[in-house]
Design an enzyme around this catalytic site. Structure first.
Site, short mmCIF file in Angstrom:
data_model
loop_
_atom_site.label_atom_id
_atom_site.label_comp_id
_atom_site.label_asym_id
_atom_site.label_seq_id
_atom_site.Cartn_x
_atom_site.Cartn_y
_atom_site.Cartn_z
N LYS A 229 0.88 -1.17 0.00
CA LYS A 229 0.00 0.00 0.00
C LYS A 229 0.91 1.21 0.00
CE LYS A 229 -2.98 2.80 2.83
NZ LYS A 229 -3.82 2.98 4.00
N GLY B 53 -8.45 9.05 9.20
CA GLY B 53 -8.85 9.15 10.60
C GLY B 53 -9.92 10.18 10.88
N ALA C 248 -9.54 5.30 3.59
CA ALA C 248 -9.42 6.40 4.56
C ALA C 248 -10.65 7.30 4.59
CB ALA C 248 -8.19 7.25 4.30
N GLY C 249 -10.99 7.70 5.80
CA GLY C 249 -12.02 8.71 5.99
C GLY C 249 -13.40 8.18 6.34
N ASN D 281 -9.27 1.78 9.11
CA ASN D 281 -8.60 1.39 10.35
C ASN D 281 -9.24 2.11 11.55
OD1 ASN D 281 -5.07 0.94 11.24
ND2 ASN D 281 -6.84 0.95 12.57
N THR D 282 -9.12 3.43 11.57
CA THR D 282 -9.57 4.21 12.72
C THR D 282 -11.05 4.02 13.03
OG1 THR D 282 -7.90 5.83 12.15
CG2 THR D 282 -9.57 6.52 13.73
#
Lengths: 258, 66
Positions: A99, A160, A186-187, A208-209
């Site tokens: 990645k 995040g 992301a996001g 992830n977050t």
């Protein structure tokens, strides 16, 4: 396999890719990954703590024989650093998937697109299957596809941030022109964000977050699995057109007194 | 002789190889990658590759990340 995700020559049932950062411990990481149903997990490459080498390793909890380990180049601000990190990741024995992240600014964590393209060119030439993290920028996506990247991974919103897809129209344009998988990376904040990405026709979602930062990460991991599955099925089913006025669901004929 | 490992200066005996260093640090060879003065050292070269005074060694592994 019906409706499989094909990525870099491999097939996957799950269209949810999860990160392994920010968990309390490795046991929680594993439980969240299990609950998410993900078959691909991202990891970071960092220095070994040589003063305390006895520490457990993440891969003791996530068996590379079972999961596809996707190393990232997170934290790299130059093409050279990202290339160096990718080469190290490959040497650590995980494979050629990477990645690719080249960060442009530490406040937004938006990618440095020029440096990402530069690094992608080198890594593709060296035989890596490159999955680049990019803005929701159709031109950058096209260029990276032409270079030979295995997928393109436009952000939904800053890493995040949990804002969800800020620009679905750009994602749609990327989807329309892309011949490689489009993975929203992301996001994402909650399950509906993941569902929206999949309803647009994205091939997968990476997060992830949104899971690790939830009050109950295990439950959120399951919610994300369901959100991705629901969104994918809705996309395949083909939604109805939006209309301004009502259309009755019950028959008009046979009403009492008619 | 003195080498720098992950930014940390360490004294190691003359004749230490990369494999010897990994063994000394009790690291599992399978899940790490090693750079010596910015060049990646292939696994099959660990036992033959000798360290020299002033060498800079980086040893990395995988950690949680997104």
């Amino acid at each position: 396999m019906t409706d499989a995700l094909t990525l870099a020559g491999n097939q996957y049932h799950s269209r949810l890719i999860v990160g392994t950062g920010k968990y309390r411990d490795f046991a929680e990481t594993r439980r969240a990954v299990e609950a998410s149903g993900a078959e691909i997990v991202t990891v970071a490459v960092r220095r070994v703590n040589i003063t305390d080498p006895g520490k457990e390793n993440l891969l003791d909890y996530l068996d590379p024989a079972r999961f596809t380990i996707l190393p990232n180049t997170a934290g790299c601000y130059t093409a050279d650093d990202a290339i160096r990190t990718a080469r190290l990741a490959r040497e650590a024995g995980i494979g050629t998937l990477v990645k690719l992240e080249v960060i442009g600014d530490d406040k937004t964590l938006f990618p440095d697109v020029a440096a990402t393209i530069e690094a992608a060119r080198v890594l593709v030439r060296e035989g890596f299957a490159v999955l680049p993290y990019i803005n929701d920028d159709p031109i950058a996506a096209k260029k990276l596809e032409e270079i030979g990247c295995a997928a393109v991974m436009p952000l939904a919103a800053p890493i995040g941030s949990g804002l969800g897809i800020r620009n679905p129209y750009n994602i749609r344009i990327i989807l329309e022109h892309s011949r490689v998988p489009v993975i929203v990376d992301a996001g994402v904040g909650t399950a509906s964000d993941a569902a929206i990405a999949m309803e647009l026709g994205c091939d997968a979602v990476l997060m992830n977050t949104a899971i690790a930062g939830a009050k109950d990460p295990i439950l959120m991991a399951e919610a994300m699995r369901l959100g991705v599955e629901a969104g994918r099925k809705a996309f395949l089913a083909g939604r109805i057109q939006r209309k301004l006025y009502a259309t009755a669901s019950s028959p008009i004929e046979g009403m009492l007194g008619s | 002789m003195r080498v720098t490992i992950n930014g940390d200066p360490r004294d190691v005996p003359e004749g230490t190889t990369v494999a010897g260093l990994i063994h000394h640090l009790q690291l599992n060879e399978r899940r790490i990658a090693v750079e010596l003065n910015r060049d990646i050292i292939l696994r099959e070269h660990y036992t033959a590759r000798l360290l020299a005074d002033g060498d800079e060694v980086e040893i990395v592994h995988f950690v949680g990340g997104g």
